[in-house]
Design an enzyme around this catalytic site. Sequence first.
Site, PDB file in Angstrom:
ATOM      1  N   ASP A  12      11.397  19.877  62.708  1.00  0.00           N
ATOM      2  CA  ASP A  12      11.093  18.441  62.701  1.00  0.00           C
ATOM      3  C   ASP A  12      10.213  18.008  63.871  1.00  0.00           C
ATOM      4  OD1 ASP A  12      12.707  18.252  60.460  1.00  0.00           O
ATOM      5  OD2 ASP A  12      14.497  17.815  61.634  1.00  0.00           O
ATOM      6  N   LYS A  15       5.320  18.826  62.241  1.00  0.00           N
ATOM      7  CA  LYS A  15       4.372  19.808  61.687  1.00  0.00           C
ATOM      8  C   LYS A  15       3.599  19.222  60.502  1.00  0.00           C
ATOM      9  CE  LYS A  15       7.854  22.616  60.970  1.00  0.00           C
ATOM     10  NZ  LYS A  15       8.926  21.878  61.634  1.00  0.00           N
ATOM     11  N   GLY A  39      11.519  19.576  55.502  1.00  0.00           N
ATOM     12  CA  GLY A  39      11.088  18.241  55.103  1.00  0.00           C
ATOM     13  C   GLY A  39       9.908  17.893  55.993  1.00  0.00           C
ATOM     14  N   HIS A  40       8.704  17.939  55.434  1.00  0.00           N
ATOM     15  CA  HIS A  40       7.489  17.706  56.225  1.00  0.00           C
ATOM     16  C   HIS A  40       6.875  16.374  55.820  1.00  0.00           C
ATOM     17  CE1 HIS A  40       7.055  22.341  56.871  1.00  0.00           C
ATOM     18  NE2 HIS A  40       8.169  21.842  57.364  1.00  0.00           N
ATOM     19  N   GLN A 222      10.650  24.892  59.579  1.00  0.00           N
ATOM     20  CA  GLN A 222      11.693  24.993  60.606  1.00  0.00           C
ATOM     21  C   GLN A 222      11.041  25.177  61.983  1.00  0.00           C
ATOM     22  OE1 GLN A 222      12.384  27.116  57.516  1.00  0.00           O
ATOM     23  NE2 GLN A 222      13.147  25.148  56.874  1.00  0.00           N
TER      24      GLN A 222
HETATM   25  P1  GDP Z   1       8.289  18.366  60.409  1.00  0.00           P
HETATM   26  O1  GDP Z   1       9.484  18.865  59.677  1.00  0.00           O
HETATM   27  O2  GDP Z   1       7.978  19.176  61.619  1.00  0.00           O
HETATM   28  O3  GDP Z   1       7.088  18.198  59.520  1.00  0.00           O
HETATM   29  O4  GDP Z   1       8.672  16.908  60.929  1.00  0.00           O
HETATM   30  P2  GDP Z   1       9.411  15.751  60.090  1.00  0.00           P
HETATM   31  O5  GDP Z   1       8.489  15.209  59.089  1.00  0.00           O
HETATM   32  O6  GDP Z   1      10.731  16.232  59.608  1.00  0.00           O
HETATM   33  O7  GDP Z   1       9.750  14.721  61.238  1.00  0.00           O
HETATM   34  C1  GDP Z   1       8.744  14.133  62.018  1.00  0.00           C
HETATM   35  C2  GDP Z   1       8.859  12.593  61.873  1.00  0.00           C
HETATM   36  O8  GDP Z   1       8.134  11.976  62.905  1.00  0.00           O
HETATM   37  C3  GDP Z   1       8.256  12.081  60.583  1.00  0.00           C
HETATM   38  O9  GDP Z   1       8.973  10.956  60.185  1.00  0.00           O
HETATM   39  C4  GDP Z   1       6.839  11.680  60.997  1.00  0.00           C
HETATM   40  O10 GDP Z   1       6.276  10.679  60.178  1.00  0.00           O
HETATM   41  C5  GDP Z   1       7.084  11.172  62.379  1.00  0.00           C
HETATM   42  N1  GDP Z   1       5.962  11.327  63.329  1.00  0.00           N
HETATM   43  C6  GDP Z   1       5.053  12.327  63.423  1.00  0.00           C
HETATM   44  N2  GDP Z   1       4.279  12.164  64.503  1.00  0.00           N
HETATM   45  C7  GDP Z   1       4.711  11.043  65.108  1.00  0.00           C
HETATM   46  C8  GDP Z   1       4.333  10.353  66.312  1.00  0.00           C
HETATM   47  O11 GDP Z   1       3.453  10.776  67.042  1.00  0.00           O
HETATM   48  N3  GDP Z   1       5.027   9.235  66.636  1.00  0.00           N
HETATM   49  C9  GDP Z   1       6.039   8.747  65.873  1.00  0.00           C
HETATM   50  N4  GDP Z   1       6.672   7.649  66.278  1.00  0.00           N
HETATM   51  N5  GDP Z   1       6.418   9.363  64.732  1.00  0.00           N
HETATM   52  C10 GDP Z   1       5.783  10.502  64.366  1.00  0.00           C
HETATM   53  P1  IMO Z   2      11.554  21.458  58.977  1.00  0.00           P
HETATM   54  O1  IMO Z   2      10.606  22.413  58.280  1.00  0.00           O
HETATM   55  C1  IMO Z   2      15.292  20.836  61.119  1.00  0.00           C
HETATM   56  C2  IMO Z   2      18.622  23.509  60.129  1.00  0.00           C
HETATM   57  C3  IMO Z   2      19.805  22.851  59.459  1.00  0.00           C
HETATM   58  C4  IMO Z   2      20.929  23.703  60.023  1.00  0.00           C
HETATM   59  C5  IMO Z   2      20.302  25.085  60.049  1.00  0.00           C
HETATM   60  C6  IMO Z   2      20.672  25.962  58.846  1.00  0.00           C
HETATM   61  O2  IMO Z   2      11.587  20.110  58.363  1.00  0.00           O
HETATM   62  O3  IMO Z   2      11.311  21.465  60.439  1.00  0.00           O
HETATM   63  P2  IMO Z   2      19.867  25.930  56.316  1.00  0.00           P
HETATM   64  O4  IMO Z   2      20.033  24.896  55.259  1.00  0.00           O
HETATM   65  O5  IMO Z   2      18.461  26.303  56.599  1.00  0.00           O
HETATM   66  O6  IMO Z   2      20.726  27.136  56.063  1.00  0.00           O
HETATM   67  O7  IMO Z   2      20.481  25.236  57.649  1.00  0.00           O
HETATM   68  O8  IMO Z   2      18.896  24.892  60.064  1.00  0.00           O
HETATM   69  N1  IMO Z   2      17.318  23.274  59.457  1.00  0.00           N
HETATM   70  C7  IMO Z   2      16.388  22.428  59.897  1.00  0.00           C
HETATM   71  N2  IMO Z   2      16.408  21.558  60.925  1.00  0.00           N
HETATM   72  N3  IMO Z   2      14.182  20.963  60.370  1.00  0.00           N
HETATM   73  C8  IMO Z   2      14.116  21.851  59.345  1.00  0.00           C
HETATM   74  O9  IMO Z   2      12.996  22.087  58.660  1.00  0.00           O
HETATM   75  C9  IMO Z   2      15.284  22.604  59.045  1.00  0.00           C
HETATM   76  N4  IMO Z   2      15.582  23.535  58.121  1.00  0.00           N
HETATM   77  C10 IMO Z   2      16.820  23.947  58.391  1.00  0.00           C
HETATM   78  O10 IMO Z   2      19.918  21.497  59.832  1.00  0.00           O
HETATM   79  O11 IMO Z   2      21.189  23.350  61.345  1.00  0.00           O
HETATM   80 MG    MG Z   3      11.315  18.170  58.952  1.00  0.00          MG
END
Ligand code: GDP
Ligand code: IMO
Ligand code: MG
Length: 426
Positions: A12, A15, A39-40, A222
């Site tokens: 999270d 990415k 979840g991207h 991840q």
């Molecule tokens: P990922 O799994 O690495 O793709 O990240 P996620 O999408 O799960 O979580 C990142 C969250 O931060 C998302 O809700 C993005 O829309 C948000 N986001 C990304 N860059 C920024 C930023 O620079 N500032 C803020 N406030 N939110 C951001």
């Molecule tokens: P992105 O790609 C954050 C965490 C789960 C749990 C552990 C094992 O969005 O960065 P699993 O269901 O994979 O067996 O769970 O890994 N986890 C993540 N945490 N971002 C993710 O993906 C994750 N994918 C798995 O919360 O702690």
């Molecule tokens: Mg994510």
Amino acid sequence: MIKVIVGLQWGDEGKGKIIDLMAQDSDYIVRFQGGNNAGHTVVVNDKEFVFHLIPSGILHSEKTCVIANGVVVDPVVLLEEISTLKKEGIDVGGRLKISGFCHLIMPYHKIMDRIREKKRMHRLGTTGKGIGPCYADKVARCGIRIIDLFDNSIFKEKLRDNLKEKNAIFKKVYGYHGFSFNKIYNQYKEYAHNLLPYICNTSILLREAIKSRKSILFEGAQGTFLDIDFGTYPYVTSSSTIAGSIYTGTGIKPLKIDKIIGVIKAYTTRVGEGPFPTEFSSSFSEIIRQRGNEFGATTGRPRRCGWLDAVMLKAAIDINDVSEMAVMKLDVLEGLRKIRICKGYKYKNKLLKKLEDFIFDAYIFRRVKPIYEEMDGWSESLADIRDFKKLPLNARKYLRRLEEILSVPISIVSVGSQRQQTIYIN
Ligand code: GDP
Ligand code: IMO
Ligand code: MG
């Protein structure tokens, strides 16, 4: 140009936003591990897209998006994602390619994941999407791959074998009624029919693309510390999340990679259980969670929040061979009087000194205490800043100090979720 995007923390990091930006200059965007535990998020003009399986470059028409063999596929989620995109007017036909070698997440994997979690003495906090049980079957050589769905006798045999064993376990060990062969068989045959247009040998596809000098972006899911071997085991996911796994996850030949971009948040978050030395107190965590909207993009669970941990980042940079960093969500830190960076740990134990070499093992890691360096914060809002020089002095100092500690340049700073809320540093 061959680029890899990897998360350097516990996922999270942001990415999705970086992949979407970099996809503009890429011909292929490739997922190579993980599943719909990812979840991207990509935000375009206030519209938010969350991708679980489809690569985050899909919003750019003309780009080929590949789900390679290292990914485990829940066909329900994948077909839903395809249909959601269609409803938004985004056609994936002809440019979404899925490996026939991907292992399938079956209904019993999801139930197994959830029941095991409940029965564990110490929960892992999995996403409950069946990721662990699916990878376990892959390694145990009883998994079902997409390609199997297209041969009725093979699919029947594999499904029968699996259900014979699994239904017995479900009933005797877990007290759960079993699964019907016919129901799963018919459902998955329908999925197969719907997925067929996208299936190919993506390993051959990518090797051809590399030969014709196409530009490829590998999308890690991840983060490094969720890696099955090098993460905070057992509080990890079930795939190899580091850059090295692009080879086994796609079947390309070892090659020269031009850039490995490590994505980090300006602080740290973690969803699920496991040690987290720099974790904030629950009240401060709540403040940052609200500001940063730190709720899981896959499960909606609140993310745990903490200070940036430079010890972990150094290790992640090393194992991934990171050449540059993208620092995300710097805006979330605005208004803090002081900001901390963890630069070392106190690790007092009477065990063998050698254990320090295995510091990220969960049972050792939970015993470390962070040593912080403190810096002054800033009060100005960053959301509208597009030029590094215009950032408040203390924000620049924070970034420069990070580069100094980590010995890797920062090439991107993100100050909001929108595409344009991005600062590029030459
Ligand atoms: P990922 O799994 O690495 O793709 O990240 P996620 O999408 O799960 O979580 C990142 C969250 O931060 C998302 O809700 C993005 O829309 C948000 N986001 C990304 N860059 C920024 C930023 O620079 N500032 C803020 N406030 N939110 C951001
Ligand atoms: P992105 O790609 C954050 C965490 C789960 C749990 C552990 C094992 O969005 O960065 P699993 O269901 O994979 O067996 O769970 O890994 N986890 C993540 N945490 N971002 C993710 O993906 C994750 N994918 C798995 O919360 O702690
Ligand atoms: Mg994510």
